[in-house]
Scaffold this motif. Sequence first.
Motif, mmCIF file in Angstrom:
data_model
loop_
_atom_site.group_PDB
_atom_site.id
_atom_site.type_symbol
_atom_site.label_atom_id
_atom_site.label_comp_id
_atom_site.label_asym_id
_atom_site.label_seq_id
_atom_site.Cartn_x
_atom_site.Cartn_y
_atom_site.Cartn_z
ATOM 1 N N UNK A 243 0.681 -1.275 -0.064
ATOM 2 C CA UNK A 243 0.006 0.050 0.026
ATOM 3 C C UNK A 243 0.760 1.400 -0.082
ATOM 4 N N UNK A 244 2.105 1.221 0.202
ATOM 5 C CA UNK A 244 3.240 2.504 0.318
ATOM 6 C C UNK A 244 3.090 2.911 1.632
ATOM 7 N N UNK A 245 3.876 4.137 1.978
ATOM 8 C CA UNK A 245 3.531 4.676 3.234
ATOM 9 C C UNK A 245 2.369 5.348 3.338
ATOM 10 N N UNK A 246 1.463 5.073 4.372
ATOM 11 C CA UNK A 246 0.395 5.628 4.700
ATOM 12 C C UNK A 246 0.222 6.614 5.445
ATOM 13 N N UNK A 247 0.508 8.043 5.008
ATOM 14 C CA UNK A 247 0.464 9.203 5.964
ATOM 15 C C UNK A 247 -0.866 9.861 5.912
ATOM 16 N N UNK A 248 -1.338 10.359 6.924
ATOM 17 C CA UNK A 248 -2.957 10.893 7.157
ATOM 18 C C UNK A 248 -3.075 11.902 6.034
ATOM 19 N N UNK A 249 -2.028 12.975 6.099
ATOM 20 C CA UNK A 249 -2.063 14.058 5.129
ATOM 21 C C UNK A 249 -2.537 13.483 3.675
ATOM 22 N N UNK A 250 -1.734 12.305 3.297
ATOM 23 C CA UNK A 250 -1.917 12.028 1.868
ATOM 24 C C UNK A 250 -3.169 11.245 1.625
ATOM 25 N N UNK A 281 0.249 17.631 12.387
ATOM 26 C CA UNK A 281 -0.668 18.910 12.864
ATOM 27 C C UNK A 281 -0.546 20.036 11.663
ATOM 28 N N UNK A 282 0.427 20.181 11.412
ATOM 29 C CA UNK A 282 0.642 21.386 10.730
ATOM 30 C C UNK A 282 0.308 22.942 11.137
ATOM 31 N N UNK A 283 0.536 23.006 12.297
ATOM 32 C CA UNK A 283 0.249 24.346 13.146
ATOM 33 C C UNK A 283 1.480 25.195 12.544
ATOM 34 N N UNK A 298 -3.537 23.415 7.328
ATOM 35 C CA UNK A 298 -3.681 23.894 5.804
ATOM 36 C C UNK A 298 -4.810 23.103 5.242
ATOM 37 N N UNK A 299 -4.277 21.916 5.184
ATOM 38 C CA UNK A 299 -5.294 21.126 4.489
ATOM 39 C C UNK A 299 -6.742 20.971 4.628
ATOM 40 N N UNK A 300 -7.030 20.881 5.813
ATOM 41 C CA UNK A 300 -8.307 20.954 6.340
ATOM 42 C C UNK A 300 -9.064 22.386 5.997
ATOM 43 N N UNK A 304 -12.355 23.492 3.591
ATOM 44 C CA UNK A 304 -13.696 24.042 4.225
ATOM 45 C C UNK A 304 -14.038 24.204 5.871
ATOM 46 N N UNK A 305 -12.875 23.581 6.367
ATOM 47 C CA UNK A 305 -12.638 23.500 7.790
ATOM 48 C C UNK A 305 -12.219 24.951 8.546
ATOM 49 N N UNK A 306 -12.124 25.179 9.619
ATOM 50 C CA UNK A 306 -11.622 26.365 10.347
ATOM 51 C C UNK A 306 -11.022 26.099 11.526
#
Length: 323
Positions: A243-250, A281-283, A298-300, A304-306
């Motif tokens: 499945x390859x490396x499974x990162x949450x962002x991707x 997290x990406x803060x 930033x992805x969220x 459309x999330x805030x």
Amino acid sequence: MSETIDSGPLTAEQIRSLQEKHYNATIIERIDSHSDLSRFRIRPDSPFGPFEPGQYVTLGLGNWEPRIAGTQREVLPFSKQSKVVQRAYSISCPMLDPLGNLASVNSVDYLEFYVTLVRKADSTDKGPPALTPRLFQQQVGDRLMIGKKIVGHYTLGPEIRPNETILMLGTGTGEAPHNAMATELLVNNHRGRIINVTCVRHRKDLAYSRQHAQLMDTFGNYCYLPVTTRDPENLDPHHPRYVGKQYIQELFVSGRLAELAGDPLDPKRTHVFLCGNPAMIGYVPPGAEPPVDPGMIPLLKHAGFQDAHDYHGPGSIRFEKYW
């Protein structure tokens, strides 16, 4: 160089005196997943009142305590030998009791902590890890210090409505507060989807797999999604389940996360919680340059999330800031 460090020039009598002065809790159970990952159940001498799932408290051990073998060598000046080293930990929970009933943070008389042994500093400009090499040397019956207050704002809050989706994204032991939150939601008969995603290097790093599987069998709205990055199916293209490396962002950007969760993850009805590696997290602090590979915030927001600090309704992003 790695070795167990002697406790130094303090006498046995001095150590006993320091332990009596500072320690106020006892390890009543230790559940080892492997040599570097454990769940510690700790009973304070004075019970805490009710608190919110997702909150944290400090644990502490004296510098006089021995360090487990195989960790970075530490040399302390005499002036620090009698000090207590402390670190904050989110409080997890057993999720299920021995009879298979839900076990939330306020239904047991101990606090559960999900801890990874940090064997060495991750850079040369940092000192050796101080607490976990000592904590992993401790056994059932040993004493330690626990903070006076359970604190923190990373909680479910009162804004969540019964039919809304809860999406919890964690890495490693960052699933600890999410386990506490998920159990609380189930105890309170939450009807919306509860999606608990955890990214780890190896499947052996998933200490609560049995509990999650049982919860999914019992509650149709509960979904636990463990993903890995370093197992054979992540690294070997010839593996039959590659499945390859499974990162949450991707997984999120590709739509695969929504597919696996069986939920559209619509910001109009979904609350998001993030805990774990800051890269996930990406803060980005004000004025700082954003990283080349963005984290989830930033992805969220693009979806459309805030993350407004004063908004906690559907579409909100909440994240744990300490690391």
